[in-house]
Design a protein around this motif. Structure first.
Motif, PDB file in Angstrom:
ATOM      1  N   GLY A 201      15.901  10.214  -0.198  1.00 54.51           N
ATOM      2  CA  GLY A 201      15.257  10.348   1.101  1.00 54.51           C
ATOM      3  C   GLY A 201      14.269   9.240   1.408  1.00 54.51           C
ATOM      4  O   GLY A 201      13.795   9.123   2.548  1.00 54.51           O
ATOM      5  N   ARG A 202      13.929   8.428   0.426  1.00 55.69           N
ATOM      6  CA  ARG A 202      12.975   7.328   0.632  1.00 55.69           C
ATOM      7  C   ARG A 202      13.617   5.962   0.417  1.00 55.69           C
ATOM      8  O   ARG A 202      13.270   4.999   1.096  1.00 55.69           O
ATOM      9  N   PHE A 203      14.537   5.864  -0.545  1.00 54.73           N
ATOM     10  CA  PHE A 203      15.185   4.594  -0.870  1.00 54.73           C
ATOM     11  C   PHE A 203      16.634   4.609  -0.391  1.00 54.73           C
ATOM     12  O   PHE A 203      17.294   5.657  -0.425  1.00 54.73           O
ATOM     13  N   THR A 204      17.130   3.440  -0.006  1.00 51.86           N
ATOM     14  CA  THR A 204      18.525   3.301   0.401  1.00 51.86           C
ATOM     15  C   THR A 204      19.119   2.055  -0.245  1.00 51.86           C
ATOM     16  O   THR A 204      18.557   0.962  -0.103  1.00 51.86           O
ATOM     17  N   ILE A 205      20.237   2.242  -0.927  1.00 57.39           N
ATOM     18  CA  ILE A 205      20.935   1.114  -1.525  1.00 57.39           C
ATOM     19  C   ILE A 205      22.102   0.716  -0.626  1.00 57.39           C
ATOM     20  O   ILE A 205      22.762   1.571  -0.034  1.00 57.39           O
ATOM     21  N   SER A 206      22.324  -0.592  -0.514  1.00 52.93           N
ATOM     22  CA  SER A 206      23.438  -1.093   0.280  1.00 52.93           C
ATOM     23  C   SER A 206      23.920  -2.400  -0.345  1.00 52.93           C
ATOM     24  O   SER A 206      23.241  -2.967  -1.213  1.00 52.93           O
ATOM     25  N   ARG A 207      25.068  -2.863   0.098  1.00 50.49           N
ATOM     26  CA  ARG A 207      25.592  -4.107  -0.465  1.00 50.49           C
ATOM     27  C   ARG A 207      26.353  -4.874   0.609  1.00 50.49           C
ATOM     28  O   ARG A 207      26.917  -4.283   1.527  1.00 50.49           O
TER      29      ARG A 207
ATOM     30  N   GLN B  96       0.835  -1.203   0.000  1.00 47.97           N
ATOM     31  CA  GLN B  96       0.000   0.000   0.000  1.00 47.97           C
ATOM     32  C   GLN B  96       0.870   1.252   0.000  1.00 47.97           C
ATOM     33  O   GLN B  96       2.022   1.216   0.446  1.00 47.97           O
ATOM     34  N   PRO B  97       0.323   2.352  -0.485  1.00 45.05           N
ATOM     35  CA  PRO B  97       1.079   3.625  -0.421  1.00 45.05           C
ATOM     36  C   PRO B  97       1.519   3.913   1.010  1.00 45.05           C
ATOM     37  O   PRO B  97       0.760   3.708   1.955  1.00 45.05           O
ATOM     38  N   GLY B  98       2.764   4.370   1.139  1.00 41.67           N
ATOM     39  CA  GLY B  98       3.349   4.617   2.446  1.00 41.67           C
ATOM     40  C   GLY B  98       4.064   3.422   3.034  1.00 41.67           C
ATOM     41  O   GLY B  98       4.747   3.556   4.065  1.00 41.67           O
ATOM     42  N   GLY B  99       3.907   2.270   2.411  1.00 42.51           N
ATOM     43  CA  GLY B  99       4.533   1.059   2.917  1.00 42.51           C
ATOM     44  C   GLY B  99       5.988   0.929   2.493  1.00 42.51           C
ATOM     45  O   GLY B  99       6.551   1.823   1.849  1.00 42.51           O
ATOM     46  N   SER B 100       6.572  -0.202   2.875  1.00 45.14           N
ATOM     47  CA  SER B 100       7.990  -0.455   2.605  1.00 45.14           C
ATOM     48  C   SER B 100       8.191  -1.835   1.987  1.00 45.14           C
ATOM     49  O   SER B 100       7.396  -2.762   2.223  1.00 45.14           O
ATOM     50  N   LEU B 101       9.238  -1.936   1.205  1.00 46.45           N
ATOM     51  CA  LEU B 101       9.706  -3.209   0.659  1.00 46.45           C
ATOM     52  C   LEU B 101      11.225  -3.192   0.630  1.00 46.45           C
ATOM     53  O   LEU B 101      11.831  -2.126   0.521  1.00 46.45           O
ATOM     54  N   ARG B 102      11.802  -4.392   0.697  1.00 50.29           N
ATOM     55  CA  ARG B 102      13.256  -4.514   0.561  1.00 50.29           C
ATOM     56  C   ARG B 102      13.551  -5.498  -0.557  1.00 50.29           C
ATOM     57  O   ARG B 102      13.161  -6.657  -0.476  1.00 50.29           O
ATOM     58  N   LEU B 103      14.237  -5.013  -1.583  1.00 53.56           N
ATOM     59  CA  LEU B 103      14.655  -5.860  -2.683  1.00 53.56           C
ATOM     60  C   LEU B 103      16.069  -6.378  -2.433  1.00 53.56           C
ATOM     61  O   LEU B 103      16.908  -5.664  -1.874  1.00 53.56           O
ATOM     62  N   SER B 104      16.311  -7.595  -2.878  1.00 46.37           N
ATOM     63  CA  SER B 104      17.641  -8.190  -2.791  1.00 46.37           C
ATOM     64  C   SER B 104      18.054  -8.700  -4.156  1.00 46.37           C
ATOM     65  O   SER B 104      17.209  -9.106  -4.962  1.00 46.37           O
ATOM     66  N   CYS B 105      19.351  -8.680  -4.409  1.00 43.60           N
ATOM     67  CA  CYS B 105      19.884  -9.211  -5.671  1.00 43.60           C
ATOM     68  C   CYS B 105      21.189  -9.916  -5.354  1.00 43.60           C
ATOM     69  O   CYS B 105      22.157  -9.274  -4.932  1.00 43.60           O
ATOM     70  N   ALA B 106      21.198 -11.222  -5.562  1.00 45.89           N
ATOM     71  CA  ALA B 106      22.376 -12.025  -5.280  1.00 45.89           C
ATOM     72  C   ALA B 106      23.073 -12.409  -6.577  1.00 45.89           C
ATOM     73  O   ALA B 106      22.425 -12.872  -7.525  1.00 45.89           O
ATOM     74  N   VAL B 107      24.377 -12.219  -6.597  1.00 42.38           N
ATOM     75  CA  VAL B 107      25.187 -12.572  -7.758  1.00 42.38           C
ATOM     76  C   VAL B 107      25.835 -13.927  -7.514  1.00 42.38           C
ATOM     77  O   VAL B 107      26.433 -14.151  -6.460  1.00 42.38           O
TER      78      VAL B 107
ATOM     79  N   ARG C 209      28.696 -11.532   0.506  1.00 43.62           N
ATOM     80  CA  ARG C 209      27.621 -12.341  -0.085  1.00 43.62           C
ATOM     81  C   ARG C 209      27.332 -11.964  -1.525  1.00 43.62           C
ATOM     82  O   ARG C 209      26.414 -12.516  -2.133  1.00 43.62           O
ATOM     83  N   ASN C 210      28.109 -11.023  -2.094  1.00 49.38           N
ATOM     84  CA  ASN C 210      27.873 -10.568  -3.477  1.00 49.38           C
ATOM     85  C   ASN C 210      26.406 -10.201  -3.683  1.00 49.38           C
ATOM     86  O   ASN C 210      25.776 -10.603  -4.675  1.00 49.38           O
ATOM     87  N   THR C 211      25.872  -9.445  -2.749  1.00 48.57           N
ATOM     88  CA  THR C 211      24.451  -9.113  -2.768  1.00 48.57           C
ATOM     89  C   THR C 211      24.266  -7.615  -2.605  1.00 48.57           C
ATOM     90  O   THR C 211      24.972  -6.971  -1.827  1.00 48.57           O
ATOM     91  N   VAL C 212      23.314  -7.084  -3.362  1.00 49.17           N
ATOM     92  CA  VAL C 212      22.945  -5.677  -3.245  1.00 49.17           C
ATOM     93  C   VAL C 212      21.485  -5.605  -2.826  1.00 49.17           C
ATOM     94  O   VAL C 212      20.671  -6.454  -3.219  1.00 49.17           O
ATOM     95  N   TYR C 213      21.168  -4.604  -2.020  1.00 55.51           N
ATOM     96  CA  TYR C 213      19.821  -4.424  -1.491  1.00 55.51           C
ATOM     97  C   TYR C 213      19.274  -3.053  -1.868  1.00 55.51           C
ATOM     98  O   TYR C 213      20.035  -2.111  -2.099  1.00 55.51           O
ATOM     99  N   LEU C 214      17.957  -2.961  -1.892  1.00 59.09           N
ATOM    100  CA  LEU C 214      17.294  -1.671  -2.057  1.00 59.09           C
ATOM    101  C   LEU C 214      16.165  -1.611  -1.039  1.00 59.09           C
ATOM    102  O   LEU C 214      15.161  -2.313  -1.181  1.00 59.09           O
ATOM    103  N   GLN C 215      16.361  -0.801  -0.020  1.00 53.38           N
ATOM    104  CA  GLN C 215      15.313  -0.569   0.970  1.00 53.38           C
ATOM    105  C   GLN C 215      14.441   0.574   0.489  1.00 53.38           C
ATOM    106  O   GLN C 215      14.936   1.682   0.259  1.00 53.38           O
ATOM    107  N   MET C 216      13.163   0.295   0.312  1.00 53.38           N
ATOM    108  CA  MET C 216      12.235   1.292  -0.227  1.00 53.38           C
ATOM    109  C   MET C 216      11.194   1.612   0.829  1.00 53.38           C
ATOM    110  O   MET C 216      10.424   0.740   1.236  1.00 53.38           O
TER     111      MET C 216
END
Length: 121
Positions: free
Chosen positions: A65-71, A13-24, A75-82
């Protein structure tokens, strides 16, 4: 063979959060810049955020200000906190990485298969 596998998309829903992961995975010597791009229906693919191996970040103005990328280099992994997601964030999100495979002499650009993020009430 180098592969990028994304996870974490879904409906929120609008205002909510998700975290994406990407593993190499695969035989990798080095990874430089990792990042996230997105493609919404009827629009061109656009940069969301990138993160260099040295820790330098770059964000699209629309997500600052809303999304944060980290790695996690171990683990050869990148994240996107939304956070504070908006309907206009709805898109297929793609992971990208510049990778030097074992035995190669140049870095190549690799893409994941994409994960759908839908922001709707």
């Amino acid at each position: 063979q180098v592969q990028l596998v994304e996870s974490g998309g879904g409906l929120v829903q609008p205002g909510g959060s998700l975290r994406l992961s990407c593993a190499v995975s695969g035989s990798i010597f080095s990874i430089s810049t990792m990042g996230w791009y997105r493609k919404a229906p009827g629009k061109q693919r656009e940069l969301v955020a990138t993160l260099t191996s040295g820790g330098y970040t770059n964000y699209a103005d629309s997500v600052k200000g809303r999304f944060t990328i980290s790695r996690d280099n171990a683990r050869n992994t990148v994240y996107l906190q939304m956070n504070n997601l908006k309907p206009e964030d709805t898109a297929v999100y793609y992971c990208n990485a510049r990778i030097l495979p074992d035995g190669a002499v140049t870095y190549n650009n690799y893409w994941g298969q994409g994960t759908q993020v839908t922001v709707s009430s």
